[in-house]
Design a protein around this motif. Structure first.
Motif, PDB file in Angstrom:
ATOM      1  N   MET A  60      54.191  73.202 -64.911  1.00 15.90           N
ATOM      2  CA  MET A  60      55.679  73.157 -64.963  1.00 15.90           C
ATOM      3  C   MET A  60      56.191  73.981 -65.744  1.00 15.90           C
ATOM      4  O   MET A  60      55.984  74.934 -66.469  1.00 15.90           O
ATOM      5  N   GLY A  61      57.527  73.915 -65.179  1.00 13.33           N
ATOM      6  CA  GLY A  61      58.591  74.643 -66.114  1.00 13.33           C
ATOM      7  C   GLY A  61      58.789  73.926 -66.959  1.00 13.33           C
ATOM      8  O   GLY A  61      59.049  72.739 -66.645  1.00 13.33           O
ATOM      9  N   ASP A  62      59.455  74.854 -68.057  1.00 11.67           N
ATOM     10  CA  ASP A  62      59.420  74.535 -69.530  1.00 11.67           C
ATOM     11  C   ASP A  62      61.101  73.756 -69.039  1.00 11.67           C
ATOM     12  O   ASP A  62      61.652  72.640 -69.986  1.00 11.67           O
ATOM     13  N   ASN A  63      61.488  73.691 -68.088  1.00  9.28           N
ATOM     14  CA  ASN A  63      63.508  73.910 -68.356  1.00  9.28           C
ATOM     15  C   ASN A  63      63.156  72.133 -67.043  1.00  9.28           C
ATOM     16  O   ASN A  63      63.124  72.719 -65.464  1.00  9.28           O
ATOM     17  N   ARG A  64      62.194  71.402 -67.636  1.00  8.44           N
ATOM     18  CA  ARG A  64      61.529  70.438 -67.056  1.00  8.44           C
ATOM     19  C   ARG A  64      62.513  69.701 -65.786  1.00  8.44           C
ATOM     20  O   ARG A  64      61.841  69.407 -64.082  1.00  8.44           O
ATOM     21  N   MET A  65      63.468  69.494 -65.456  1.00 14.43           N
ATOM     22  CA  MET A  65      63.877  68.937 -64.426  1.00 14.43           C
ATOM     23  C   MET A  65      65.146  70.494 -63.911  1.00 14.43           C
ATOM     24  O   MET A  65      65.798  69.793 -63.268  1.00 14.43           O
ATOM     25  N   ASN A  66      64.626  71.105 -63.680  1.00 13.31           N
ATOM     26  CA  ASN A  66      65.723  72.672 -62.434  1.00 13.31           C
ATOM     27  C   ASN A  66      64.227  73.660 -62.518  1.00 13.31           C
ATOM     28  O   ASN A  66      64.308  73.976 -62.816  1.00 13.31           O
ATOM     29  N   SER A  67      62.958  72.509 -62.552  1.00 15.60           N
ATOM     30  CA  SER A  67      62.546  73.888 -62.349  1.00 15.60           C
ATOM     31  C   SER A  67      61.197  73.422 -60.776  1.00 15.60           C
ATOM     32  O   SER A  67      61.156  72.254 -60.647  1.00 15.60           O
ATOM     33  N   THR A  68      61.402  74.407 -60.390  1.00 16.57           N
ATOM     34  CA  THR A  68      60.061  74.283 -58.245  1.00 16.57           C
ATOM     35  C   THR A  68      58.765  74.487 -58.805  1.00 16.57           C
ATOM     36  O   THR A  68      58.568  75.797 -59.100  1.00 16.57           O
ATOM     37  N   ASP A  69      58.479  73.417 -59.214  1.00 14.57           N
ATOM     38  CA  ASP A  69      56.376  74.132 -59.812  1.00 14.57           C
ATOM     39  C   ASP A  69      55.743  72.638 -58.986  1.00 14.57           C
ATOM     40  O   ASP A  69      56.174  72.676 -57.900  1.00 14.57           O
ATOM     41  N   SER A  70      54.763  72.989 -60.018  1.00 12.92           N
ATOM     42  CA  SER A  70      53.260  71.550 -58.572  1.00 12.92           C
ATOM     43  C   SER A  70      53.752  70.260 -58.557  1.00 12.92           C
ATOM     44  O   SER A  70      53.555  69.710 -57.932  1.00 12.92           O
ATOM     45  N   ARG A  71      55.013  70.258 -59.582  1.00 11.07           N
ATOM     46  CA  ARG A  71      55.070  68.386 -58.736  1.00 11.07           C
ATOM     47  C   ARG A  71      55.911  68.595 -57.263  1.00 11.07           C
ATOM     48  O   ARG A  71      55.813  67.236 -56.582  1.00 11.07           O
ATOM     49  N   TRP A  72      56.388  70.415 -56.969  1.00  9.06           N
ATOM     50  CA  TRP A  72      57.353  70.499 -55.145  1.00  9.06           C
ATOM     51  C   TRP A  72      55.545  70.843 -54.382  1.00  9.06           C
ATOM     52  O   TRP A  72      55.782  70.246 -53.066  1.00  9.06           O
ATOM     53  N   TRP A  73      55.133  71.682 -54.612  1.00  8.70           N
ATOM     54  CA  TRP A  73      54.073  72.224 -54.159  1.00  8.70           C
ATOM     55  C   TRP A  73      52.336  71.736 -54.673  1.00  8.70           C
ATOM     56  O   TRP A  73      51.916  73.296 -54.034  1.00  8.70           O
ATOM     57  N   GLY A  74      52.162  71.228 -55.705  1.00  8.90           N
ATOM     58  CA  GLY A  74      50.936  71.229 -55.300  1.00  8.90           C
ATOM     59  C   GLY A  74      50.310  71.717 -56.840  1.00  8.90           C
ATOM     60  O   GLY A  74      51.314  72.749 -57.311  1.00  8.90           O
ATOM     61  N   CYS A  75      48.921  72.126 -56.473  1.00  8.92           N
ATOM     62  CA  CYS A  75      48.330  73.012 -57.581  1.00  8.92           C
ATOM     63  C   CYS A  75      48.497  74.321 -57.929  1.00  8.92           C
ATOM     64  O   CYS A  75      48.561  74.511 -56.232  1.00  8.92           O
ATOM     65  N   MET A  76      48.446  75.266 -58.902  1.00  9.11           N
ATOM     66  CA  MET A  76      48.314  76.335 -57.744  1.00  9.11           C
ATOM     67  C   MET A  76      46.661  76.708 -57.956  1.00  9.11           C
ATOM     68  O   MET A  76      45.562  76.534 -59.121  1.00  9.11           O
ATOM     69  N   PRO A  77      45.895  77.572 -57.144  1.00  6.05           N
ATOM     70  CA  PRO A  77      44.877  77.842 -57.235  1.00  6.05           C
ATOM     71  C   PRO A  77      44.275  79.378 -57.992  1.00  6.05           C
ATOM     72  O   PRO A  77      45.376  80.001 -58.702  1.00  6.05           O
ATOM     73  N   GLU A  78      43.151  78.494 -58.821  1.00  4.79           N
ATOM     74  CA  GLU A  78      42.556  79.596 -59.768  1.00  4.79           C
ATOM     75  C   GLU A  78      42.960  81.127 -59.277  1.00  4.79           C
ATOM     76  O   GLU A  78      43.143  81.957 -60.648  1.00  4.79           O
ATOM     77  N   GLU A  79      42.305  81.708 -57.779  1.00  6.64           N
ATOM     78  CA  GLU A  79      42.500  82.625 -57.524  1.00  6.64           C
ATOM     79  C   GLU A  79      43.932  83.441 -57.877  1.00  6.64           C
ATOM     80  O   GLU A  79      44.060  84.892 -57.365  1.00  6.64           O
ATOM     81  N   ASN A  80      44.983  82.894 -57.858  1.00  6.18           N
ATOM     82  CA  ASN A  80      46.099  83.179 -57.587  1.00  6.18           C
ATOM     83  C   ASN A  80      46.534  83.808 -59.095  1.00  6.18           C
ATOM     84  O   ASN A  80      48.203  83.847 -58.961  1.00  6.18           O
ATOM     85  N   LEU A  81      46.213  83.867 -59.655  1.00  9.64           N
ATOM     86  CA  LEU A  81      46.658  84.063 -61.149  1.00  9.64           C
ATOM     87  C   LEU A  81      46.075  85.203 -61.332  1.00  9.64           C
ATOM     88  O   LEU A  81      46.232  86.427 -61.411  1.00  9.64           O
ATOM     89  N   GLY A 106      52.274  78.914 -52.544  1.00 10.39           N
ATOM     90  CA  GLY A 106      53.246  77.876 -51.141  1.00 10.39           C
ATOM     91  C   GLY A 106      53.456  76.748 -50.758  1.00 10.39           C
ATOM     92  O   GLY A 106      52.810  76.264 -52.059  1.00 10.39           O
ATOM     93  N   TYR A 107      54.447  76.328 -50.635  1.00 12.90           N
ATOM     94  CA  TYR A 107      54.019  74.088 -49.944  1.00 12.90           C
ATOM     95  C   TYR A 107      53.363  74.403 -49.330  1.00 12.90           C
ATOM     96  O   TYR A 107      53.072  74.549 -48.253  1.00 12.90           O
ATOM     97  N   ARG A 108      53.308  72.602 -49.659  1.00 16.10           N
ATOM     98  CA  ARG A 108      51.966  72.584 -49.031  1.00 16.10           C
ATOM     99  C   ARG A 108      52.610  71.370 -47.804  1.00 16.10           C
ATOM    100  O   ARG A 108      52.934  70.493 -48.478  1.00 16.10           O
ATOM    101  N   CYS A 109      52.481  71.267 -46.713  1.00 10.73           N
ATOM    102  CA  CYS A 109      53.247  71.155 -45.350  1.00 10.73           C
ATOM    103  C   CYS A 109      51.431  70.791 -44.625  1.00 10.73           C
ATOM    104  O   CYS A 109      50.686  71.382 -44.113  1.00 10.73           O
ATOM    105  N   PRO A 110      52.190  69.238 -43.758  1.00 12.78           N
ATOM    106  CA  PRO A 110      51.379  69.297 -42.840  1.00 12.78           C
ATOM    107  C   PRO A 110      51.705  69.733 -41.200  1.00 12.78           C
ATOM    108  O   PRO A 110      52.862  70.264 -41.361  1.00 12.78           O
ATOM    109  N   ASP A 111      50.641  70.659 -40.566  1.00 14.88           N
ATOM    110  CA  ASP A 111      50.583  71.014 -39.333  1.00 14.88           C
ATOM    111  C   ASP A 111      50.857  70.419 -37.896  1.00 14.88           C
ATOM    112  O   ASP A 111      50.920  71.462 -37.282  1.00 14.88           O
TER     113      ASP A 111
END
Length: 303
Positions: free
Chosen positions: A250-271, A126-131
């Motif tokens: 990050m995605g290998d298609n660097r300019m067309n990937s919604t990844d950690s640059r948008w929503w932050g780090c990926m938690p280990e428990e989500n693997l 999910g995306y990191r958002c201020p509540d």
């Protein structure tokens, strides 16, 4: 990768069939045999019991294989091009980073951690958002206008760029890890099938391919600055240093990937696991270049 939660469904069906079969063995089978013997007829099992007895072992084996050995996934988007294409069917090693409970995903047995360059499947955090109360929450709303929007149950696939303790910076097309620029070698313009939307987009915007040297992993990425320029790291939701128990992907298609640059780090428990093999490459019926299947990609080892 959006997906129906088949693991939860499979776990539920396995438990249901197992309970039905066990109840029958403990409480119902003996009286049923006695009635049949008294009447001099053959034993007739009710259809739920017959189904449970027949299917439980098969479904249990499938559950074990999918949960602890390998699980198939389908690539629905072009964010990992050129490494993975839309319609690729891949296998994911479920044991690479430890055994996890089916459906619940909590770790049962540890077995190593992701390394830079690994291609991993994970549950979208999910995306990191201020509540609005001074806290940051995870939301399914990319714009953060609705911080309470539930995070969709989806499996995503990206490449691990940063591990806990790394300092990650991106400046346009350049990637820096712990202060050092990641080296790239230009391979030339992207060439694909104009009939495929993702290929057409890359070619129309002049995408170029590069070999990225990410530690010991050398892999191909696509850079398309004319199409899009994602946010740099660090930014408002992504600090430079990767926190403990998290990974920058990050995605290998660097300019067309919604990844950690948008929503932050990926938690280990989500693997979920490590992608390692393309076993089928489906391209659809309206494909004049490779046909319905792209045999050149089938059997490819993912690295």
């Amino acid at each position: 990768m959006a997906a129906f939660d088949f693991s939860a469904f499979l776990l539920g069906v396995t438990v249901l069939f197992g309970v039905v079969w066990l109840i029958d063995i403990l409480f119902l089978a003996k009286p049923r045999r006695a009635r049949a013997e008294a009447a001099g007829t053959e034993i007739a099992e009710p259809w739920p019991v017959d189904w449970a007895r027949s299917l439980f072992p098969v479904i249990l084996v499938v559950l074990i294989l999918r949960s602890f050995v390998a699980e198939p996934f389908r690539i629905p988007s072009g964010s990992m091009m050129p490494t993975l294409d839309v319609g690729d069917f891949i296998l994911v090693n479920k044991f690479s980073y430890g055994l996890r409970m089916p459906a619940f995903n909590n770790k049962l047995v540890a077995n190593g951690e992701p390394r830079r360059g690994d291609v991993v499947v994970f549950r979208f955090p999910g995306y990191r958002c201020p509540d609005g109360n001074g806290h940051v929450v995870r939301s399914g709303d990319m714009t953060c206008q609705d911080p309470t929007m539930p995070v969709p149950s989806e499996n995503w696939i990206k490449r691990v760029i940063g591990v806990p303790g790394d300092r990650i910076e991106t400046r346009g097309s350049d990637l820096f890890i712990n202060g050092e620029r990641v080296a790239m070698d230009e391979l030339g313009p992207y060439k694909g099938d104009p009939k495929q939307p993702e290929d057409s987009l890359l070619m129309n915007y002049g995408s170029k391919l590069y070999t990225e040297h990410l530690g010991s992993v050398n892999h191909t990425i696509a850079l398309t600055p004319a199409y899009n320029m994602p946010m740099d790291i660090p930014n408002a939701v992504v600090p430079s240093e990767v926190p403990k128990g998290c990974y920058i992907v990050m995605g290998d298609n660097r300019m067309n990937s919604t990844d950690s640059r948008w929503w932050g780090c990926m938690p280990e428990e989500n693997l979920v696991g490590k992608a390692f093999f393309v076993w089928l490459a489906w391209r659809g019926f309206d494909n004049g270049v490779t046909g319905i299947f792209d045999f050149s990609r089938m059997g490819k080892v993912i690295h």
